[in-house]
Design an enzyme around this catalytic site. Structure first.
Site: not given
Ligand code: MV4
Length: 430
Positions: A91, A132, A138, A176, A211, A249, A267
Site C-alpha cells: 500500500k 494502517k 481492505g 482519518y 461490503k 479505491e 482483481r
Molecule cells: C480510510 C478511511 C478514512 N480515512 N482512510 C477501509 C478499507 C480500506 N481500503 C481503507 N478503509 C478506510 N480508509 C482514511 N484516511 C475510511 C475507510 C473505511 C472505513 C473505515 C472505518 C469503518 C468502515 C470503513 C468502511 C470503508 C472505508
C-alpha cells in the site's frame, strides 16, 4: 470458449461444476488443501488442456507468485502481471505511484516506525488519524487514534496484528476522514494502450469491512467530482502501466467534498455487476479479451451511464445473532425472476452450504432508470426471495434498503454499525 471448473470435494456436484464444460477436483474441502494450492491448480489446468486461468475474486486472485507460476507453466493468467499485483499489494508503494501520477492522497506519513515519529506526523495532520498496515488493505489491521495518548498502544497492537496476519509489520498513518464514503472506480486496460474507466461504485454500506450493499453511480458525487475521480483513476492506471481489470479505491470526504486515493485492487471485484448493469459492458468478457491480447471492445466515448444499479450480497448468516455464519442444507430456494433483476449464485435447492468458505450465497442486482426504481425493484425482489434451511441476510437487507437514511443516499461508512443495527434491533456482535 470451453470452461473447466476447478472444484474442491465439497463443490464437486455444485451448480458451477455442472455449468462448466468440465469439472476437475483439486482436493479436499478445506481451502488450504484445495483452492489455496497454486501448484495443484496449475497442474489441474495443464492436465485438462487449459490455455488460461481466471482467478476470480477470492483465494489466489491477488497473489503475485500465483501469476508467475501460471505464466511459467505456459498458462495465461486472466489479470494484471505479477509486478502490478506486487506493487499495488504494497500500500505504501501504491500511494507513491498515485502521488507521482498527481492523484490526491490522504495527508499522512509513510512508513511509520517509532512512536515519536507517529506523534510528530499526527501533530502535523491533526487528530483523529488512522494507522494502517502496508501489507494490509481492505481495512484489516487498522487503528483509529483520537489523541496523542492513544498512539503508543495503537501502534504496538497494529504492528503485532500486521506481523501475525501478513508477516510484515510495516505501518503507515493517514488523517482519518470521519464522514466518509467509499467510492471506487472500475478501470479496464488492454495491451494496446487503451485505458478506460467504467465510472464508480459506492460501497459505503459495510459492516466490519465486509461490503453489504453496493451501487452505481454514487448518490453522493457531483458530475464534476465523478469526472475528476475517473481521471485520477486513469492517471494511476497509466502510471502503473496497468493491464486488465482493476479498481481504484477512494475515500470521499463528505464534509470537505474532496476525495483521496486509498488503494488499488488488482482483481475483478464481487460488486462488478452493478457496473455491468449501468454501462452494459461485460467486464469478465473484456478481461478475457485483454488476456488474449485483443483490444477492448469499446472506447471511452462509448461508456455512458444508463440508470442506476444496486447489489445486495446475500450471505448465509444470521444478522440477529451478530452475523453468525449459518452453513447447512438449502431446503427452499425460490429466487424471483423479474424485470431489472439479475441474480448471480452457485446455489440451488438441496445444495449444502459448506462451513469452509466465505458465507456469500448469492448476489441480487437491481437495475432501474432511476435510483428510486432500482430500490423499488430490489425491495420487491427481496420481499419474495425465499430461502429455507439456512439463515440468510435477506431480512437484514430488507430493513437496510427500506431505511430512510439509505433511501436518501446519505449514509457514510460507519452507518451500519453506528445506526442501522440498533435502529432495526439487530445485534452488532456475535
Ligand atoms: C480510510 C478511511 C478514512 N480515512 N482512510 C477501509 C478499507 C480500506 N481500503 C481503507 N478503509 C478506510 N480508509 C482514511 N484516511 C475510511 C475507510 C473505511 C472505513 C473505515 C472505518 C469503518 C468502515 C470503513 C468502511 C470503508 C472505508
Amino acid at each position: 470458449m470451453e470452461s473447466v471448473a476447478a472444484v474442491s470435494a465439497a463443490d464437486r456436484d455444485s451448480l458451477p461444476a455442472r455449468l462448466a464444460d468440465r469439472a476437475v477436483c483439486i482436493g479436499p474441502a478445506p481451502a488450504g488443501q484445495s483452492y489455496l494450492r497454486p501448484e495443484v491448480l496449475v497442474a489441474a489446468a495443464r492436465g485438462t488442456g487449459c490455455d488460461a486461468i481466471h482467478p476470480g475474486y477470492g483465494f489466489l486472485s491477488e497473489r503475485a507468485a500465483f501469476q508467475r507460476l501460471c505464466t511459467d507453466a505456459g498458462l495465461t493468467f486472466v489479470g494484471p502481471d505479477a509486478d502490478a499485483i506486487e506493487q499495488m499489494g504494497d500500500k505504501i508503494r501504491a500511494i507513491a505511484v498515485a502521488r507521482k501520477a498527481g492523484v490526491p492522497v490522504v495527508p499522512g506519513k509513510n512508513p511509520i516506525g517509532a512512536v515519536d515519529e507517529f506523534l510528530t506526523a499526527a501533530d502535523q495532520v491533526g487528530y483523529p488519524c488512522l494507522i494502517k498496515a502496508a501489507a494490509g488493505g481492505g481495512g484489516r489491521g487498522m487503528r483509529v487514534v483520537r489523541r496523542a495518548g492513544e498512539g503508543a498502544v495503537a501502534l504496538q497492537s497494529a504492528q503485532a496484528e500486521a506481523k501475525a496476519a501478513f508477516g510484515d509489520g510495516t505501518l503507515y498513518m493517514e488523517k482519518y476522514i470521519e464522514r466518509a464514503r467509499h467510492v471506487e472506480i472500475q478501470i479496464l486496460a488492454d495491451a494496446h494502450g487503451n485505458v478506460c474507466h467504467l465510472f464508480e461504485r459506492d460501497c459505503s454500506v459495510q459492516r466490519r469491512h465486509q461490503k453489504l450493499i453496493e451501487e452505481a453511480p454514487s448518490p453522493s458525487l457531483s458530475p464534476r467530482l465523478r469526472s475528476e475521480m475517473a481521471q485520477a483513476a486513469l492517471a494511476l492506471a497509466r502510471a502503473a502501466r496497468y493491464r486488465n481489470a482493476g479498481t481504484v479505491e477512494f475515500v470521499y470526504d463528505v464534509e470537505a467534498e474532496r476525495f483521496y486515493f486509498l488503494e488499488m485492487n488488482t482483481r475483478v471485484q464481487v460488486e462488478h455487476p452493478v457496473t455491468e448493469a449501468v454501462t452494459g459492458i461485460d467486464i469478465v468478457q473484456e478481461q478475457l479479451r485483454i488476456a488474449a491480447g485483443e483490444p477492448l471492445s469499446f472506447g471511452q466515448p462509448d461508456v455512458r451511464l444508463d440508470g442506476h444499479a444496486i447489489e445486495c450480497r446475500i450471505n448465509a448468516e444470521d444478522a440477529w445473532k451478530g452475523f453468525l455464519p449459518s452453513p447447512g442444507t438449502i431446503t427452499q430456494w425460490d429466487v424471483p425472476r423479474a424485470e431489472g433483476i439479475r441474480v448471480d449464485t452457485h446455489c440451488e435447492r438441496g445444495y449444502r452450504v459448506p462451513p469452509f468458505y466465505d458465507s456469500m450465497i448469492a448476489k441480487v442486482i437491481s437495475h432501474g432508470r432511476t435510483r428510486e426504481e432500482a430500490i423499488a425493484r430490489m425491495r420487491s425482489c427481496l420481499a419474495s426471495f425465499g430461502v429455507g434451511g439456512v439463515a440468510t441476510t435477506v431480512p437484514f437487507l430488507r430493513k437496510a434498503i427500506a431505511h430512510p437514511r439509505f433511501e436518501q443516499g446519505e449514509v457514510t461508512t460507519t452507518w451500519v454499525e453506528r445506526e442501522l443495527l440498533s435502529d432495526i434491533g439487530a445485534q452488532a456482535n456475535g
